[in-house]
Design an enzyme around this catalytic site. Structure first.
Site, PDB file in Angstrom:
ATOM      1  NE  ARG A 142      48.370  45.121  28.007  1.00  0.00           N
ATOM      2  CZ  ARG A 142      49.005  45.284  26.571  1.00  0.00           C
ATOM      3  NH1 ARG A 142      49.069  44.337  25.846  1.00  0.00           N
ATOM      4  NH2 ARG A 142      49.015  46.733  26.017  1.00  0.00           N
ATOM      5  CD  GLU A 171      53.940  42.776  30.810  1.00  0.00           C
ATOM      6  OE1 GLU A 171      54.847  42.581  30.207  1.00  0.00           O
ATOM      7  OE2 GLU A 171      52.792  42.641  29.880  1.00  0.00           O
ATOM      8  CG  HIS A 191      54.910  41.663  26.154  1.00  0.00           C
ATOM      9  ND1 HIS A 191      54.151  42.422  27.167  1.00  0.00           N
ATOM     10  CD2 HIS A 191      53.890  42.077  25.055  1.00  0.00           C
ATOM     11  CE1 HIS A 191      53.277  43.118  26.774  1.00  0.00           C
ATOM     12  NE2 HIS A 191      53.081  42.865  25.545  1.00  0.00           N
TER      13      HIS A 191
END
Length: 219
Positions: A142, A171, A191
């Site tokens: 993460r 993100e 990602h």
């Protein structure tokens, strides 16, 4: 729950990022395709991957898959995971170590942990200063496991040799101000480590299988 739909993809992406950095693939490709230079010496100080130590932070399903793949490349593999049974690591030929040992002994550090309150910004200035071998850092866990600003500092000061990140701290990062861009020793991907046609199919199939099992009482 859907646990294994993208284990292989994420582990494969980890290895792809690691190999790209350690073999300087981007620099060589740019040298040939952009600079029109056919010369292996444009990159210096490459080290053989076999025999290097890969330190895995988080030896869950993905970490275990990475360990198997790294062992196939003749790497030594150590891992930090206070929750994994010792026999699982032993079965993989992986040595469990404490966190400071992982930092000190790893040539490559690969992150495969879920994010918790305890490991938020686990990789920071203090952590990076303990990395005696100036390793390559790979993050397929993460984004917020790593402080972006502290990683920039560690790269600028030589504590970290290079980084391959499949996510950043946010993100939805503001790439116009990201200080990790434009560096030969940093790879950034959006990602995408989980992504393939196969994983897309499996996440839908396994979701439906779970729903049907619940409906039929088979759980």
């Amino acid at each position: 729950s859907i646990l294994d739909y993208c284990t292989q993809e994420t582990a494969e992406n980890t290895m792809a990022l690691m190999l790209n950095l350690l073999r300087a693939i981007r620099q060589y490709d740019r040298s040939v395709q952009v600079d029109r230079v056919w010369d292996y010496s444009v990159v210096q100080h490459l080290s053989r991957i076999a025999g290097q130590t890969l330190g895995i932070a988080g030896l869950g399903r993905i970490g275990q898959s990475v360990a198997r793949k790294a062992r196939a490349f003749d790497m030594e593999v150590i891992a930090y995971d206070p929750f994994i049974p010792a026999e699982i690591a032993e079965g993989l030929g992986v040595k469990l170590v404490d966190f400071d040992t992982l930092l000190a002994e790893s040539d490559v550090i690969s992150l495969h942990m879920n994010l918790t309150e305890e490991n938020y910004h686990m990789f920071n200035k203090e952590t990076f200063m303990k990395c005696k071998k100036h390793p390559v850092l790979i993050n397929e866990g993460r984004g917020a496991l790593v402080s972006d600003d502290d990683l920039v500092w560690a790269l600028d000061n030589g504590y970290i040799k290079g980084a391959a990140l499949d996510m950043l701290e946010s993100e939805n990062p503001d790439l116009s101000t990201c200080k990790l861009l434009g560096r030969d020793n940093v790879l950034l991907t959006p990602h995408c480590g989980y992504f393939s046609d196969t994983s897309n199919y499996l996440v839908a199939k396994l979701s439906m299988d779970n729903a049907l099992a619940y409906y039929n009482g088979d759980y």
